[in-house]
Scaffold this motif. Structure first.
Motif, PDB file in Angstrom:
ATOM      1  N   TRP A  96       6.396 -27.656 -28.724  1.00 35.26           N
ATOM      2  CA  TRP A  96       5.588 -28.285 -29.772  1.00 35.26           C
ATOM      3  C   TRP A  96       4.315 -27.492 -30.065  1.00 35.26           C
ATOM      4  O   TRP A  96       3.926 -27.336 -31.211  1.00 35.26           O
ATOM      5  CB  TRP A  96       5.246 -29.711 -29.355  1.00 35.26           C
ATOM      6  CG  TRP A  96       4.714 -30.570 -30.467  1.00 35.26           C
ATOM      7  CD1 TRP A  96       3.435 -30.987 -30.644  1.00 35.26           C
ATOM      8  CD2 TRP A  96       5.467 -31.122 -31.550  1.00 35.26           C
ATOM      9  NE1 TRP A  96       3.313 -31.773 -31.757  1.00 35.26           N
ATOM     10  CE2 TRP A  96       4.573 -31.869 -32.350  1.00 35.26           C
ATOM     11  CE3 TRP A  96       6.796 -31.063 -31.933  1.00 35.26           C
ATOM     12  CZ2 TRP A  96       4.961 -32.553 -33.491  1.00 35.26           C
ATOM     13  CZ3 TRP A  96       7.180 -31.748 -33.072  1.00 35.26           C
ATOM     14  CH2 TRP A  96       6.279 -32.465 -33.846  1.00 35.26           C
ATOM     15  N   ASN A  97       3.688 -26.978 -29.002  1.00 38.37           N
ATOM     16  CA  ASN A  97       2.454 -26.195 -29.161  1.00 38.37           C
ATOM     17  C   ASN A  97       2.630 -24.761 -28.659  1.00 38.37           C
ATOM     18  O   ASN A  97       1.689 -24.163 -28.124  1.00 38.37           O
ATOM     19  CB  ASN A  97       1.291 -26.863 -28.406  1.00 38.37           C
ATOM     20  CG  ASN A  97       0.946 -28.215 -28.992  1.00 38.37           C
ATOM     21  OD1 ASN A  97       0.744 -28.345 -30.198  1.00 38.37           O
ATOM     22  ND2 ASN A  97       0.875 -29.234 -28.130  1.00 38.37           N
ATOM     23  N   ALA A  98       3.807 -24.215 -28.820  1.00 40.92           N
ATOM     24  CA  ALA A  98       4.102 -22.884 -28.292  1.00 40.92           C
ATOM     25  C   ALA A  98       3.213 -21.836 -28.960  1.00 40.92           C
ATOM     26  O   ALA A  98       3.051 -21.823 -30.195  1.00 40.92           O
ATOM     27  CB  ALA A  98       5.572 -22.552 -28.514  1.00 40.92           C
TER      28      ALA A  98
ATOM     29  N   VAL B 298      18.852 -35.385 -24.376  1.00 38.21           N
ATOM     30  CA  VAL B 298      17.645 -35.435 -23.536  1.00 38.21           C
ATOM     31  C   VAL B 298      17.055 -34.038 -23.374  1.00 38.21           C
ATOM     32  O   VAL B 298      15.835 -33.830 -23.472  1.00 38.21           O
ATOM     33  CB  VAL B 298      17.981 -36.057 -22.170  1.00 38.21           C
ATOM     34  CG1 VAL B 298      16.779 -35.942 -21.227  1.00 38.21           C
ATOM     35  CG2 VAL B 298      18.389 -37.514 -22.334  1.00 38.21           C
ATOM     36  N   GLY B 299      17.931 -33.054 -23.128  1.00 35.66           N
ATOM     37  CA  GLY B 299      17.456 -31.684 -23.012  1.00 35.66           C
ATOM     38  C   GLY B 299      16.807 -31.192 -24.295  1.00 35.66           C
ATOM     39  O   GLY B 299      15.777 -30.505 -24.279  1.00 35.66           O
ATOM     40  N   GLY B 300      17.402 -31.548 -25.447  1.00 36.84           N
ATOM     41  CA  GLY B 300      16.811 -31.152 -26.720  1.00 36.84           C
ATOM     42  C   GLY B 300      15.438 -31.763 -26.911  1.00 36.84           C
ATOM     43  O   GLY B 300      14.513 -31.106 -27.435  1.00 36.84           O
ATOM     44  N   LEU B 301      15.268 -33.018 -26.483  1.00 40.67           N
ATOM     45  CA  LEU B 301      13.949 -33.657 -26.573  1.00 40.67           C
ATOM     46  C   LEU B 301      12.933 -32.924 -25.703  1.00 40.67           C
ATOM     47  O   LEU B 301      11.778 -32.695 -26.122  1.00 40.67           O
ATOM     48  CB  LEU B 301      14.066 -35.121 -26.150  1.00 40.67           C
ATOM     49  CG  LEU B 301      12.772 -35.934 -26.183  1.00 40.67           C
ATOM     50  CD1 LEU B 301      12.191 -35.979 -27.590  1.00 40.67           C
ATOM     51  CD2 LEU B 301      13.015 -37.352 -25.654  1.00 40.67           C
ATOM     52  N   LEU B 302      13.332 -32.527 -24.504  1.00 35.01           N
ATOM     53  CA  LEU B 302      12.423 -31.772 -23.626  1.00 35.01           C
ATOM     54  C   LEU B 302      12.055 -30.424 -24.244  1.00 35.01           C
ATOM     55  O   LEU B 302      10.906 -29.969 -24.137  1.00 35.01           O
ATOM     56  CB  LEU B 302      13.078 -31.564 -22.260  1.00 35.01           C
ATOM     57  CG  LEU B 302      13.325 -32.830 -21.424  1.00 35.01           C
ATOM     58  CD1 LEU B 302      14.042 -32.476 -20.123  1.00 35.01           C
ATOM     59  CD2 LEU B 302      12.004 -33.544 -21.122  1.00 35.01           C
ATOM     60  N   VAL B 303      13.021 -29.781 -24.906  1.00 38.81           N
ATOM     61  CA  VAL B 303      12.742 -28.499 -25.556  1.00 38.81           C
ATOM     62  C   VAL B 303      11.731 -28.680 -26.680  1.00 38.81           C
ATOM     63  O   VAL B 303      10.801 -27.870 -26.856  1.00 38.81           O
ATOM     64  CB  VAL B 303      14.048 -27.868 -26.076  1.00 38.81           C
ATOM     65  CG1 VAL B 303      13.740 -26.661 -26.957  1.00 38.81           C
ATOM     66  CG2 VAL B 303      14.944 -27.464 -24.921  1.00 38.81           C
ATOM     67  N   VAL B 304      11.879 -29.752 -27.460  1.00 43.76           N
ATOM     68  CA  VAL B 304      10.924 -30.011 -28.545  1.00 43.76           C
ATOM     69  C   VAL B 304       9.528 -30.221 -27.996  1.00 43.76           C
ATOM     70  O   VAL B 304       8.529 -29.670 -28.511  1.00 43.76           O
ATOM     71  CB  VAL B 304      11.381 -31.236 -29.362  1.00 43.76           C
ATOM     72  CG1 VAL B 304      10.276 -31.678 -30.333  1.00 43.76           C
ATOM     73  CG2 VAL B 304      12.649 -30.919 -30.135  1.00 43.76           C
ATOM     74  N   VAL B 305       9.430 -31.008 -26.929  1.00 42.42           N
ATOM     75  CA  VAL B 305       8.104 -31.236 -26.303  1.00 42.42           C
ATOM     76  C   VAL B 305       7.543 -29.928 -25.773  1.00 42.42           C
ATOM     77  O   VAL B 305       6.345 -29.641 -25.934  1.00 42.42           O
ATOM     78  CB  VAL B 305       8.234 -32.283 -25.176  1.00 42.42           C
ATOM     79  CG1 VAL B 305       6.925 -32.396 -24.403  1.00 42.42           C
ATOM     80  CG2 VAL B 305       8.634 -33.637 -25.762  1.00 42.42           C
TER      81      VAL B 305
ATOM     82  N   ARG C 248       6.486 -27.184 -36.513  1.00 42.14           N
ATOM     83  CA  ARG C 248       6.888 -28.459 -35.921  1.00 42.14           C
ATOM     84  C   ARG C 248       7.916 -29.179 -36.785  1.00 42.14           C
ATOM     85  O   ARG C 248       8.818 -29.844 -36.264  1.00 42.14           O
ATOM     86  CB  ARG C 248       5.662 -29.331 -35.712  1.00 42.14           C
ATOM     87  CG  ARG C 248       4.716 -28.781 -34.630  1.00 42.14           C
ATOM     88  CD  ARG C 248       3.428 -29.559 -34.568  1.00 42.14           C
ATOM     89  NE  ARG C 248       2.557 -29.068 -33.497  1.00 42.14           N
ATOM     90  CZ  ARG C 248       1.301 -29.487 -33.308  1.00 42.14           C
ATOM     91  NH1 ARG C 248       0.756 -30.376 -34.135  1.00 42.14           N
ATOM     92  NH2 ARG C 248       0.590 -28.996 -32.309  1.00 42.14           N
ATOM     93  N   ALA C 249       7.779 -29.047 -38.106  1.00 37.71           N
ATOM     94  CA  ALA C 249       8.735 -29.701 -38.989  1.00 37.71           C
ATOM     95  C   ALA C 249      10.123 -29.081 -38.855  1.00 37.71           C
ATOM     96  O   ALA C 249      11.148 -29.779 -38.978  1.00 37.71           O
ATOM     97  CB  ALA C 249       8.262 -29.608 -40.437  1.00 37.71           C
ATOM     98  N   MET C 250      10.189 -27.778 -38.601  1.00 40.63           N
ATOM     99  CA  MET C 250      11.477 -27.112 -38.445  1.00 40.63           C
ATOM    100  C   MET C 250      12.035 -27.247 -37.039  1.00 40.63           C
ATOM    101  O   MET C 250      13.250 -27.134 -36.836  1.00 40.63           O
ATOM    102  CB  MET C 250      11.336 -25.624 -38.791  1.00 40.63           C
ATOM    103  CG  MET C 250      11.023 -25.353 -40.245  1.00 40.63           C
ATOM    104  SD  MET C 250      10.854 -23.583 -40.556  1.00 40.63           S
ATOM    105  CE  MET C 250      12.464 -22.997 -40.049  1.00 40.63           C
ATOM    106  N   LEU C 251      11.163 -27.471 -36.071  1.00 41.27           N
ATOM    107  CA  LEU C 251      11.590 -27.464 -34.673  1.00 41.27           C
ATOM    108  C   LEU C 251      12.618 -28.554 -34.392  1.00 41.27           C
ATOM    109  O   LEU C 251      13.654 -28.305 -33.759  1.00 41.27           O
ATOM    110  CB  LEU C 251      10.365 -27.638 -33.773  1.00 41.27           C
ATOM    111  CG  LEU C 251      10.611 -27.599 -32.260  1.00 41.27           C
ATOM    112  CD1 LEU C 251      11.194 -26.254 -31.857  1.00 41.27           C
ATOM    113  CD2 LEU C 251       9.311 -27.880 -31.503  1.00 41.27           C
ATOM    114  N   ILE C 252      12.353 -29.757 -34.880  1.00 44.85           N
ATOM    115  CA  ILE C 252      13.244 -30.884 -34.568  1.00 44.85           C
ATOM    116  C   ILE C 252      14.642 -30.684 -35.155  1.00 44.85           C
ATOM    117  O   ILE C 252      15.640 -30.789 -34.425  1.00 44.85           O
ATOM    118  CB  ILE C 252      12.614 -32.207 -35.055  1.00 44.85           C
ATOM    119  CG1 ILE C 252      11.331 -32.490 -34.256  1.00 44.85           C
ATOM    120  CG2 ILE C 252      13.608 -33.356 -34.898  1.00 44.85           C
ATOM    121  CD1 ILE C 252      10.598 -33.725 -34.709  1.00 44.85           C
TER     122      ILE C 252
END
Length: 418
Positions: free
Chosen positions: A151-153, A141-148, A167-171
């Motif tokens: 995402w537009n950092a 769950v924390g990893g999902l929040l980090v991705v969100v 974005r492709a590398m972030l996940i």
């Protein structure tokens, strides 16, 4: 082997001093990671209380490393709370941040966030499956929040990457930061359980060995003593003169049993110095003499050697002695005195062949007890094989065939067969 021993020594040292070992790790990580994180947080244009709270949270995250093994679940929960705060607060900005990094910096990207991986590894390595999978779920769950959050950092614009590639590398990168430490922790726990199981198995094997030794020493001596006592009781009225020698043999056999038990117990004491040597085939004469005095008709002509090397290694020799001892004891217990027994120990170039056969009648539907199972385990432990069962017994001095029971063992001695 040396590397394995070195790793085991390091792990043993860490287990005996968890506070010291983890304290050193916390200091090392703090020296490497805290300065850059404090620099970013201290220069951000936030109110002083907010900056102080964030810096305190950053330092507390490192302090949790000290308790990661003694309190793995609590430290993981606390670390997750700190990382959740880092995800939720705005990017750190300010002239110094912009000058150093070229763009606002998400606080969750501070180097100290790697501490979360250490805490996740620890709860997976040192807690049960339930807590481990719960920690994985929280981390996911924390990893999902980090991705969100990333995402537009804006920081991505300072990298030589397009936003699509970012974005492709972030996940996969975030997923690796979750899965890899958790999996390493699980592997660490599986390895620890495996080593513990191996230690328990070794302890169980040692207990079985000791039980077998006690059985061999005590069972044979008690069988001889019982046989002598019954004979003395039956002859007490008719032949009083026979009683005293029988009682002497009972006392001598009991003393020998006590001496054997004392020697066995000494092997459990690493500081014991006066240890009796283990019996060898050379001691079979005395063993069989005691069986003769107990009433058995023993036929034994010594060791028949067809090999060029007459020396018998210690381990096969001890196994051969115990096979003869247990077999003769079983004859006394199941067939009784006045039974004829033939004992053969033959030294072949690559093995010892031990045969003990009696004319006490066949034992049908034999259910192996501790004695037979102990003999088989002893023989198989040195790479040999043991068989037993009904057979036709030929009296060596009287002629004629009778039905009886036989034990046969093939015990490797490490020689080269011709």
């Amino acid at each position: 082997m040396r590397g394995s021993l070195g790793t085991e020594r390091v792990e043993s040292w860490q287990r005996s001093r968890p506070w010291l070992a983890d304290g050193l790790l916390a200091v090392a990580l703090g020296v490497l990671l805290i300065p850059s994180g404090v620099g970013v947080l201290a220069s951000a244009p936030w109110p002083l209380p907010a900056r102080a709270a964030l810096i305190a949270g950053l330092v507390a995250l490192h302090i949790l490393v000290v308790f990661r093994r003694v309190r793995p679940r609590a430290t993981f929960v606390a670390g997750s709370a700190v990382l959740a705060a880092f995800v939720c607060i705005p990017d750190a900005t300010g002239p110094q941040v912009t000058q150093t990094y070229g763009a606002p910096v998400p606080v969750v990207l501070l180097p100290s966030s790697i501490i979360f991986c250490v805490l996740l590894y620890s709860v997976a390595a040192h807690r049960g499956s339930t807590d481990s999978y719960r920690a994985l779920a929280v981390a996911a769950v924390g990893g999902l929040l980090v991705v969100v959050r990333l995402w537009n950092a804006e920081a991505a614009a300072q990298l030589p990457l397009s936003m699509g590639l970012w974005r492709a590398m972030l996940i996969p990168v975030v997923a690796a930061f979750v899965v890899v430490p958790w999996q390493l922790g699980r592997l660490r726990q599986v390895r620890a359980r495996y080593l513990e199981a191996m230690a328990d198995r070794a302890l169980a094997d040692e207990r079985r060995r000791i039980a077998g030794e006690l059985h061999d020493v005590v069972s044979h001596s008690l069988a001889v003593m019982v046989s002598q006592a019954e004979g003395a009781r039956m002859l007490a009225d008719r032949k009083p003169g026979v009683v005293v020698p029988a009682l002497d043999r009972i006392a001598t056999t009991g003393q020998e049993a006590m001496h054997g038990m004392r020697a066995l117990l000494d092997t459990l004491d690493p500081d014991a110095r006066d240890r009796a040597p283990q019996p060898t085939p050379a001691d079979l004469d005395a063993l069989l003499d005691r069986a003769r005095r107990a009433g058995l008709d023993i036929h034994w002509d010594g060791i028949d050697s067809t090999a060029t090397d007459a020396d018998i290694p210690a381990a096969p020799g001890l196994v051969a002695y115990r096979v003869v001892q247990e077999s003769v004891t079983n004859v006394l217990k199941h067939a009784g005195p006045q039974t004829s027994v033939t004992v053969v120990v033959r030294r072949e170039p690559a093995e010892l062949v031990v045969e003990v056969a009696d004319d006490g009648g066949p034992i049908l539907d034999v259910t192996p007890g501790r004695g037979l199972l102990g003999m088989r385990e002893r023989v198989e432990a040195v790479g040999g094989r043991l068989t037993y069962g009904r057979h036709t017994f030929r009296r060596p001095h009287q002629g004629g065939d009778v039905s009886g029971f036989a034990v046969r063992a093939h015990i490797p001695t490490g020689g080269v067969a011709s």
